[in-house]
Design a protein around this motif. Structure first.
Motif, PDB file in Angstrom:
ATOM      1  N   GLY A  35       0.810  -1.217   0.000  1.00 41.45           N
ATOM      2  CA  GLY A  35       0.000   0.000   0.000  1.00 41.45           C
ATOM      3  C   GLY A  35       0.837   1.258   0.000  1.00 41.45           C
ATOM      4  O   GLY A  35       0.460   2.277  -0.582  1.00 41.45           O
ATOM      5  N   ARG A  36       2.011   1.202   0.648  1.00 40.57           N
ATOM      6  CA  ARG A  36       2.922   2.334   0.712  1.00 40.57           C
ATOM      7  C   ARG A  36       4.356   1.812   0.726  1.00 40.57           C
ATOM      8  O   ARG A  36       4.598   0.686   1.148  1.00 40.57           O
ATOM      9  CB  ARG A  36       2.693   3.164   1.984  1.00 40.57           C
ATOM     10  N   ILE A  37       5.291   2.683   0.294  1.00 40.62           N
ATOM     11  CA  ILE A  37       6.702   2.289   0.304  1.00 40.62           C
ATOM     12  C   ILE A  37       7.539   3.478   0.751  1.00 40.62           C
ATOM     13  O   ILE A  37       7.248   4.626   0.406  1.00 40.62           O
ATOM     14  CB  ILE A  37       7.139   1.770  -1.086  1.00 40.62           C
ATOM     15  N   ILE A  38       8.582   3.190   1.548  1.00 37.56           N
ATOM     16  CA  ILE A  38       9.456   4.241   2.050  1.00 37.56           C
ATOM     17  C   ILE A  38      10.917   3.858   1.820  1.00 37.56           C
ATOM     18  O   ILE A  38      11.257   2.687   1.658  1.00 37.56           O
ATOM     19  CB  ILE A  38       9.215   4.525   3.553  1.00 37.56           C
ATOM     20  N   ALA A  39      11.775   4.871   1.810  1.00 39.14           N
ATOM     21  CA  ALA A  39      13.211   4.657   1.623  1.00 39.14           C
ATOM     22  C   ALA A  39      13.958   5.850   2.190  1.00 39.14           C
ATOM     23  O   ALA A  39      13.370   6.914   2.438  1.00 39.14           O
ATOM     24  CB  ALA A  39      13.540   4.476   0.139  1.00 39.14           C
ATOM     25  N   VAL A  40      15.258   5.667   2.391  1.00 35.65           N
ATOM     26  CA  VAL A  40      16.137   6.784   2.729  1.00 35.65           C
ATOM     27  C   VAL A  40      17.302   6.794   1.750  1.00 35.65           C
ATOM     28  O   VAL A  40      17.624   5.776   1.131  1.00 35.65           O
ATOM     29  CB  VAL A  40      16.691   6.690   4.175  1.00 35.65           C
ATOM     30  N   HIS A  41      17.918   7.964   1.619  1.00 38.48           N
ATOM     31  CA  HIS A  41      19.145   8.089   0.850  1.00 38.48           C
ATOM     32  C   HIS A  41      20.112   8.946   1.637  1.00 38.48           C
ATOM     33  O   HIS A  41      19.754  10.009   2.144  1.00 38.48           O
ATOM     34  CB  HIS A  41      18.887   8.722  -0.518  1.00 38.48           C
ATOM     35  N   CYS A  42      21.353   8.481   1.746  1.00 40.40           N
ATOM     36  CA  CYS A  42      22.368   9.232   2.479  1.00 40.40           C
ATOM     37  C   CYS A  42      22.539  10.631   1.888  1.00 40.40           C
ATOM     38  O   CYS A  42      22.547  10.806   0.665  1.00 40.40           O
ATOM     39  CB  CYS A  42      23.700   8.504   2.426  1.00 40.40           C
ATOM     40  N   ASP A  43      22.696  11.603   2.773  1.00 39.05           N
ATOM     41  CA  ASP A  43      22.948  12.973   2.348  1.00 39.05           C
ATOM     42  C   ASP A  43      24.125  13.524   3.148  1.00 39.05           C
ATOM     43  O   ASP A  43      24.000  13.797   4.348  1.00 39.05           O
ATOM     44  CB  ASP A  43      21.724  13.856   2.560  1.00 39.05           C
ATOM     45  N   PRO A  44      25.289  13.690   2.520  1.00 41.29           N
ATOM     46  CA  PRO A  44      26.473  14.163   3.236  1.00 41.29           C
ATOM     47  C   PRO A  44      26.431  15.645   3.582  1.00 41.29           C
ATOM     48  O   PRO A  44      27.351  16.146   4.235  1.00 41.29           O
ATOM     49  CB  PRO A  44      27.612  13.855   2.259  1.00 41.29           C
ATOM     50  N   ARG A  45      25.373  16.330   3.179  1.00 44.14           N
ATOM     51  CA  ARG A  45      25.221  17.750   3.521  1.00 44.14           C
ATOM     52  C   ARG A  45      24.281  17.960   4.701  1.00 44.14           C
ATOM     53  O   ARG A  45      24.008  19.101   5.081  1.00 44.14           O
ATOM     54  CB  ARG A  45      24.724  18.528   2.299  1.00 44.14           C
ATOM     55  N   VAL A  46      23.790  16.862   5.252  1.00 42.24           N
ATOM     56  CA  VAL A  46      22.890  16.911   6.403  1.00 42.24           C
ATOM     57  C   VAL A  46      23.560  16.196   7.568  1.00 42.24           C
ATOM     58  O   VAL A  46      24.105  15.106   7.404  1.00 42.24           O
ATOM     59  CB  VAL A  46      21.528  16.259   6.079  1.00 42.24           C
ATOM     60  N   ASP A  47      23.512  16.797   8.751  1.00 43.84           N
ATOM     61  CA  ASP A  47      24.151  16.199   9.923  1.00 43.84           C
ATOM     62  C   ASP A  47      23.489  14.884  10.311  1.00 43.84           C
ATOM     63  O   ASP A  47      22.262  14.735  10.226  1.00 43.84           O
ATOM     64  CB  ASP A  47      24.064  17.147  11.120  1.00 43.84           C
ATOM     65  N   ALA A  48      24.307  13.938  10.753  1.00 39.78           N
ATOM     66  CA  ALA A  48      23.774  12.697  11.320  1.00 39.78           C
ATOM     67  C   ALA A  48      22.896  13.044  12.518  1.00 39.78           C
ATOM     68  O   ALA A  48      23.260  13.874  13.347  1.00 39.78           O
ATOM     69  CB  ALA A  48      24.919  11.780  11.741  1.00 39.78           C
ATOM     70  N   GLY A  49      21.752  12.401  12.581  1.00 39.34           N
ATOM     71  CA  GLY A  49      20.766  12.716  13.600  1.00 39.34           C
ATOM     72  C   GLY A  49      19.573  13.468  13.042  1.00 39.34           C
ATOM     73  O   GLY A  49      18.546  13.596  13.706  1.00 39.34           O
ATOM     74  N   LEU A  50      19.709  13.940  11.790  1.00 35.46           N
ATOM     75  CA  LEU A  50      18.642  14.686  11.133  1.00 35.46           C
ATOM     76  C   LEU A  50      18.230  13.987   9.841  1.00 35.46           C
ATOM     77  O   LEU A  50      18.964  13.166   9.296  1.00 35.46           O
ATOM     78  CB  LEU A  50      19.109  16.101  10.790  1.00 35.46           C
ATOM     79  N   ILE A  51      17.041  14.319   9.352  1.00 36.18           N
ATOM     80  CA  ILE A  51      16.629  13.915   8.019  1.00 36.18           C
ATOM     81  C   ILE A  51      16.138  15.137   7.257  1.00 36.18           C
ATOM     82  O   ILE A  51      15.717  16.130   7.862  1.00 36.18           O
ATOM     83  CB  ILE A  51      15.527  12.828   8.019  1.00 36.18           C
ATOM     84  N   GLY A  52      16.231  15.065   5.930  1.00 33.22           N
ATOM     85  CA  GLY A  52      15.659  16.088   5.069  1.00 33.22           C
ATOM     86  C   GLY A  52      14.444  15.525   4.366  1.00 33.22           C
ATOM     87  O   GLY A  52      14.449  14.378   3.917  1.00 33.22           O
ATOM     88  N   LEU A  53      13.388  16.334   4.278  1.00 33.39           N
ATOM     89  CA  LEU A  53      12.127  15.883   3.673  1.00 33.39           C
ATOM     90  C   LEU A  53      11.537  16.978   2.795  1.00 33.39           C
ATOM     91  O   LEU A  53      11.742  18.167   3.045  1.00 33.39           O
ATOM     92  CB  LEU A  53      11.120  15.517   4.752  1.00 33.39           C
ATOM     93  N   ARG A  54      10.786  16.563   1.813  1.00 34.21           N
ATOM     94  CA  ARG A  54       9.957  17.473   1.039  1.00 34.21           C
ATOM     95  C   ARG A  54       8.819  16.682   0.408  1.00 34.21           C
ATOM     96  O   ARG A  54       8.951  15.478   0.125  1.00 34.21           O
ATOM     97  CB  ARG A  54      10.744  18.209  -0.041  1.00 34.21           C
ATOM     98  N   GLU A  55       7.719  17.345   0.197  1.00 33.74           N
ATOM     99  CA  GLU A  55       6.607  16.773  -0.556  1.00 33.74           C
ATOM    100  C   GLU A  55       6.814  17.099  -2.021  1.00 33.74           C
ATOM    101  O   GLU A  55       7.321  18.157  -2.366  1.00 33.74           O
ATOM    102  CB  GLU A  55       5.292  17.368  -0.061  1.00 33.74           C
ATOM    103  N   GLY A  56       6.444  16.155  -2.902  1.00 35.57           N
ATOM    104  CA  GLY A  56       6.657  16.358  -4.327  1.00 35.57           C
ATOM    105  C   GLY A  56       8.012  15.831  -4.758  1.00 35.57           C
ATOM    106  O   GLY A  56       8.633  15.005  -4.089  1.00 35.57           O
ATOM    107  N   ALA A  57       8.499  16.346  -5.885  1.00 32.79           N
ATOM    108  CA  ALA A  57       9.740  15.824  -6.464  1.00 32.79           C
ATOM    109  C   ALA A  57      10.939  16.129  -5.564  1.00 32.79           C
ATOM    110  O   ALA A  57      11.159  17.275  -5.178  1.00 32.79           O
ATOM    111  CB  ALA A  57       9.963  16.418  -7.847  1.00 32.79           C
ATOM    112  N   ILE A  58      11.707  15.085  -5.243  1.00 31.82           N
ATOM    113  CA  ILE A  58      12.900  15.244  -4.409  1.00 31.82           C
ATOM    114  C   ILE A  58      14.175  14.912  -5.183  1.00 31.82           C
ATOM    115  O   ILE A  58      15.260  15.308  -4.793  1.00 31.82           O
ATOM    116  CB  ILE A  58      12.783  14.387  -3.119  1.00 31.82           C
TER     117      ILE A  58
END
Length: 413
Positions: A177-200
């Motif tokens: 019904g739904r699917i999720i994933a993460v992708h490493c981002d070296p511009r974001v500190d460990a302990g945080l995530i970056g999110l946006r709605e729409g095209a990422i």
């Protein structure tokens, strides 16, 4: 915000599914072993076997994809069928590495395979999904997992058009019904995530061109097809032409990665080769891109009397985050680490075949911070010195376990 406050036990205890210390240490060891033994797309046999063995040790029944690498594993589902039609929440990881050398000089777990490296963080993605699966399997044994979950360990993300198609063909999305994933981002500190709605992310295609014509002496270029000049004009003129034939907001860009022609300074060659990528922010412009790009190449090549052959390889569309699933990831991260642990992020020009799953089911990808807090030097993706702060593994696992538990509360059966 300090790492100590991010790991505040009061925040992390709000939901079950936190990462036990012993498992955290095991997952770090798993990630380091995978980092030392990188395998390219569709060659991930050792990696697949290691994931399979650990899941089986936990009493689960993973299924290797029919292509021979990658696997699917269900939790809370008997005989591979969704219980009572309850929609499955899928968690996807990519398991392949890149064909580049590991250039880290002071790293005990650097790659042991020449010209191969986990320089895009797939070893972290894999370890996060594996860890989340092990924690959720324990919750299921305790009768505390309200909905079924599927783990997808996908091969060949780095090989256009991506191994997602193979995973889907093998039933990865059946009942999902739904699917999720993460992708490493070296511009974001460990302990945080970056999110946006729409095209990422953006669409990404591959472009391969050959130019041919009669060569000759550099003293008499008028009697030849000057392929070096023709290739140079393709390099400079095609991106400009393409940019003027679509709405500039679409971000359609041609970027070259290789050009090769000739063997001697006084000989005009008969053959030239170019290759690069076509990237696009907008999905509708991406659908038009092959016709626009090919027409521009032919126009420039014909102007210089060069015969062109173009291999336009379709890649991936943009990853477009579903609003409700992005909100689920936001709520999961807030439940674990508070509102300050989520930051907005921009759409990147990078491509990701997670987009193929989202063409079929709603889902979202979060950017997983892997930069050590306080470090300003960015070890960027697809570079030989890339590495990740391993605290991100704990963050990713607990993000996914919280999402699995909150997903049950936000959807009707």
């Amino acid at each position: 915000m300090s790492r100590e406050s991010e790991a505040d036990p009061a925040k992390r205890a709000a939901l079950p599914g936190t990462l036990p210390e012993a498992l955290r240490a095991e997952l770090i060891a798993f990630r380091r072993d995978m980092h030392m033994h990188p395998e390219l797309g569709n060659q991930e046999f050792r990696t697949t076997a290691a994931i399979k063995a650990r899941l089986e040790k936990a009493g689960l029944k993973p299924r290797v994809l029919t292509v021979g690498t990658g696997l699917i594993c269900d939790i809370g589902i008997e005989e591979g069928e969704p219980a009572s039609g309850v929609p499955v929440l899928a968690m996807r990881a990519d398991i392949d590495a890149l064909p580049i050398p590991d250039t880290k000089t002071e790293c005990a777990y650097r790659s042991t395979v020449p010209d191969r490296a986990h320089a895009c963080g797939h070893d972290v993605h894999t370890t996060v999904v594996l860890g989340a699966g092990l924690v959720l399997a324990e919750l299921h044994r305790q009768g505390r997992l309200p909905r079924p979950v599927r783990l997808i360990f996908q091969p060949a993300e780095e090989v256009l058009p991506g191994g997602a198609a193979d995973a889907i063909e093998c039933g990865a999305l059946d009942g999902v019904g739904r699917i999720i994933a993460v992708h490493c981002d070296p511009r974001v500190d460990a302990g945080l995530i970056g999110l946006r709605e729409g095209a990422i992310t953006s669409a990404c295609d591959r472009l391969e061109i050959t130019l041919d014509g009669p060569g000759g002496h550099t003293a008499r270029p008028h009697l030849t097809t000057d392929l070096v000049t023709a290739a140079a004009r393709v390099v400079t003129d095609v991106p400009a032409l393409v940019a003027r034939r679509v709405d500039t907001r679409a971000g359609l860009a041609v970027t070259w990665g290789r050009i090769e022609s000739g063997h001697a300074p006084n000989v005009i060659p008969q053959h030239a080769e170019l290759s690069g990528t076509v990237r696009c922010l907008d999905i509708e412009a991406w659908r038009q891109a092959p016709d626009i790009v090919v027409a521009a190449i032919d126009e420039v090549a014909n102007l210089h009397r060069a015969k062109s052959e173009i291999n336009y390889v379709r890649g991936v569309p943009p990853v477009v985050n579903d609003g409700a699933v992005a909100a689920l990831l936001n709520d999961a991260m807030v439940a674990r680490r508070g509102e300050d642990a989520v930051e907005g992020t921009e759409q990147s020009l990078g491509g990701e075949d997670f987009s193929w799953y989202l063409e079929r089911v709603p889902g979202a990808m979060a950017r997983l911070g892997v930069r050590p807090p306080g470090e300003r030097t960015v070890r960027d993706l697809h570079q030989g010195d890339f590495d990740a702060d391993e605290y991100a593994i704990t963050v990713g696992v607990e993000l996914f376990t919280a999402a699995a538990l909150l997903d049950a509360a936000t959807r009707d059966a």
